[in-house]
Design a protein around this motif. Structure first.
Motif, short mmCIF file in Angstrom:
data_model
loop_
_atom_site.label_atom_id
_atom_site.label_comp_id
_atom_site.label_asym_id
_atom_site.label_seq_id
_atom_site.Cartn_x
_atom_site.Cartn_y
_atom_site.Cartn_z
N SER A 79 0.85 -1.20 0.00
CA SER A 79 0.00 0.00 0.00
C SER A 79 0.88 1.24 0.00
CB SER A 79 -0.92 0.00 1.22
OG SER A 79 -0.15 0.04 2.42
N GLU A 80 0.24 2.38 -0.23
CA GLU A 80 0.96 3.64 -0.28
C GLU A 80 1.57 3.95 1.08
OE1 GLU A 80 2.55 6.81 -2.22
OE2 GLU A 80 1.23 5.28 -3.12
N GLU A 81 0.91 3.56 2.17
CA GLU A 81 1.42 3.84 3.50
C GLU A 81 2.69 3.06 3.78
OE1 GLU A 81 -1.64 3.02 2.81
OE2 GLU A 81 -2.73 4.90 3.20
N ASP A 82 2.82 1.86 3.17
CA ASP A 82 3.99 1.01 3.43
C ASP A 82 5.21 1.43 2.62
OD1 ASP A 82 2.47 -0.49 5.16
OD2 ASP A 82 1.84 -1.90 3.58
N ARG A 83 5.02 2.31 1.66
CA ARG A 83 6.13 2.71 0.80
C ARG A 83 7.01 3.74 1.51
NH1 ARG A 83 3.41 3.46 -5.23
NH2 ARG A 83 2.65 1.29 -5.43
N GLU A 84 8.29 3.44 1.54
CA GLU A 84 9.23 4.38 2.14
C GLU A 84 9.64 5.43 1.11
OE1 GLU A 84 12.56 2.32 3.67
OE2 GLU A 84 11.41 1.14 5.12
N SER A 85 9.92 6.63 1.60
CA SER A 85 10.36 7.70 0.71
C SER A 85 11.81 7.44 0.27
CB SER A 85 10.27 9.05 1.42
OG SER A 85 11.07 9.04 2.59
N PHE A 86 12.16 8.00 -0.86
CA PHE A 86 13.52 7.82 -1.38
C PHE A 86 14.51 8.49 -0.44
CE2 PHE A 86 11.28 7.23 -5.45
CZ PHE A 86 11.85 6.04 -5.82
N ARG A 87 15.61 7.79 -0.15
CA ARG A 87 16.67 8.33 0.71
C ARG A 87 17.96 8.43 -0.09
NH1 ARG A 87 18.22 4.73 3.63
NH2 ARG A 87 16.90 3.00 2.93
N PHE A 88 18.55 9.62 -0.07
CA PHE A 88 19.79 9.85 -0.83
C PHE A 88 21.00 9.76 0.09
CE2 PHE A 88 16.50 11.74 -3.38
CZ PHE A 88 16.85 11.39 -4.66
N ALA A 89 21.06 8.68 0.86
CA ALA A 89 22.21 8.46 1.74
C ALA A 89 23.38 7.94 0.91
CB ALA A 89 21.85 7.48 2.84
N GLN A 90 24.60 8.16 1.40
CA GLN A 90 25.78 7.70 0.68
C GLN A 90 26.74 7.03 1.65
OE1 GLN A 90 27.39 10.31 -2.23
NE2 GLN A 90 29.46 9.48 -2.08
N THR A 91 27.16 5.83 1.31
CA THR A 91 28.10 5.09 2.13
C THR A 91 29.52 5.43 1.72
OG1 THR A 91 26.51 3.27 2.34
CG2 THR A 91 28.82 2.81 2.90
N PRO A 92 30.36 5.90 2.64
CA PRO A 92 31.74 6.25 2.27
C PRO A 92 32.58 5.01 2.02
CG PRO A 92 31.43 6.54 4.63
CD PRO A 92 30.08 6.21 4.06
N VAL A 93 33.67 5.19 1.29
CA VAL A 93 34.60 4.11 0.98
C VAL A 93 35.65 4.04 2.08
CG1 VAL A 93 36.25 3.23 -0.70
CG2 VAL A 93 34.23 4.51 -1.47
N GLU A 94 35.95 2.84 2.53
CA GLU A 94 37.00 2.67 3.52
C GLU A 94 38.37 2.91 2.88
OE1 GLU A 94 36.75 2.09 6.74
OE2 GLU A 94 34.55 1.97 6.72
#
Length: 501
Positions: A79-94
């Motif tokens: 359902s629309e309620e279960d949909r998470e919003s887009f997240r523009f997180a970025q994982t750094p490189v070790e």
């Protein structure tokens, strides 16, 4: 009489037919040689383009894959309620993982990048004309969210080698005082600042400046100025003019460890991206294969990008020309064999009485065919000689015309792509320049602009091209003569002579 001698006498006696064959064969040879020469020039130009641009591979977070996974997750939600919003997180490189790849043999250099914004504490940044009045304004209308961006007034460009960044390698920045940042400065609080910023604050090499984090007011860093550079870059976009930190004069180069300190403890020992530079651009694919075989990078999260968009853009017209010239060789070879074959066929029909007499006095049919082949080979030798003298000029003209047309078509295609948000619309990351080697500047040419890195077709007839032309020319001569000459085997000398009577 020997059939070879008869062939020479026949070519000399039938001047009109010989001149016609020579003209047709010369045109064929010139076009074939032009196609071969253009192909050779295109291969050299493509190789030169690689050398100009160098081979670079960037290790960074796979943002596209993350967005695709989020998109698939939203589509599979009930359902629309279960949909998470887009997240523009970025994982750094070790850093530890990125450094392991620097041991591969294909490399001539590398650079690590960590970028962040900060607030000037002990000096005044260079204000843009609109930043003061629109520090919290959205260029698209409305208010900008207060995420610390509005408080930042300088950009900290964390690197390993400043002389290996795109600004310095492309000539958009040059050192005026002091020294570049290198791997010797990793872990040290040093910086290189822009000349205008230094003059406005009366700063010089050896002075100390202080910058503060925009997210944690307790985090401040003092850095010593070890160099001053001059930039020719200007911020012309509306977004850049709305933030003081994006003013080119407010870009401060620091070791990536300093940038990480400003970001916070979570970024210790990490970088935004790593760029690797190939000693030979042809080794790009093998480097990526070896890097994946090392199994030190999580390629479910990160990606190795060959960054060959500019190279592909440069060589596309050249490859098109090479492909077209290759087709020219095939078409001219086939068409030439057919045209010469028809001329030979007409000649054989006109010489039935001559053949009937020769057969009647005991000449073998195979030697008659040999005579026809020798005749056309004599013409072929002269045609190849003329083509070798004039082919270079013709090939140069044809090559320039074809390349000009392809470049116009490619430029038009690129303009359309950029206009509608294609590859041309990319966010700049900085610090992804040409290699400085493992210890500084050197090896490669760098990430040059498309306008700066130009490739021309230097069309020259080479011995290899002449050898190929000779082979193709002789093949055309034999095929064009042998097939029509097969009709000789059906000839009966008595029938020919009686018909002639």
């Amino acid at each position: 009489m020997n059939f070879i001698k008869r062939a020479f006498l026949s070519v000399k006696a039938k001047k009109g037919k010989s001149i016609l064959q020579l003209f047709v064969f010369t045109v064929i040879c010139v076009l074939v040689l032009s196609g071969l020469s253009i192909q050779s020039a295109a291969e050299k130009s493509a190789e030169l383009a690689k050398q100009q641009l160098g081979g670079t591979v960037t290790l960074s977070y796979d943002q596209e894959k993350m967005m695709q996974e989020q998109r698939e997750a939203r589509e599979s939600a009930g359902s629309e309620e279960d949909r998470e919003s887009f997240r523009f997180a970025q994982t750094p490189v070790e850093v530890e993982d990125a450094e392991k790849l620097t041991t591969l043999s294909q490399l001539s250099g590398y650079n690590f990048t960590s970028r962040t914004q900060a607030a000037a504490s002990s000096f005044d940044p260079i204000e843009t004309s609109s930043s003061a009045s629109s520090s919290n304004s959205n260029p698209m209308g409305g208010k900008m969210p207060d995420n610390g961006m509005s408080d930042a007034d300088v950009t900290l460009q964390g690197v390993v080698f400043t002389d290996a960044t795109s600004d310095f390698m492309d000539g958009n920045a040059e050192m005026t005082e002091g020294t570049h940042i290198s791997d010797e400065h990793i872990g040290k609080n040093v910086a290189i600042i822009e000349e205008t910023l230094a003059e406005e604050n009366d700063l010089s090499v050896g002075d100390t400046i202080e910058v503060a984090s925009t997210s944690d007011e307790d985090t401040t860093v003092k850095v010593e100025i070890i160099g001053i550079y001059k930039t020719t870059s200007t911020s012309t976009d509306s977004m850049g003019m709305s933030f003081t930190s994006m003013n080119p004069y407010n870009k401060i180069y620091v070791p990536y460890t300093v940038a990480n300190e400003m970001k916070g403890e979570d970024y210790e020992g990490t970088i935004d991206s790593a760029t690797y530079y190939m000693a030979d651009p042809a080794d790009t694919d093998s480097f990526i294969e070896d890097a994946k075989a090392m199994d030190v990078i999580d390629f479910d999260t990160f990606k190795l990008d060959a960054n060959d968009d500019l190279y592909q853009q440069m060589v596309e017209p050249i490859n098109n020309v090479a492909s077209f010239s290759k087709n020219i060789v095939y078409l001219v070879t086939i068409a030439g064999a057919i045209i010469l074959g028809l001329i030979v066929m007409l000649g054989i029909r006109e010489r039935k009485y001559e053949m009937g007499v020769l057969l009647a006095i005991g000449e073998k049919k195979s030697k008659l065919i040999g005579q026809f082949i020798v005749e056309i080979l004599i013409v072929a030798i002269f045609a190849i000689g003329i083509a070798s003298l004039t082919g270079n000029l013709v090939a140069d003209k044809i090559g320039d015309q074809l390349l000009s047309q392809q470049e116009e078509a490619s430029a038009s295609s690129s303009a359309d792509t950029n206009q509608f948000g294609g590859k041309g619309m990319q966010m700049g990351g900085g610090g992804m320049g040409a290699p400085g080697g493992f210890g500084g500047p050197g090896g490669q040419a760098g990430a040059a602009d498309a306008e700066a890195a130009t490739v021309d077709l230097d069309v020259q007839v080479t011995p290899s091209d002449l050898a190929k032309l000779t082979g193709i020319g002789l093949l055309i001569a034999v095929i064009a003569t042998l097939i029509p000459s097969l009709s000789v085997f059906r000839l009966q000398p008595k029938a020919i002579l009686s018909r002639q009577d």
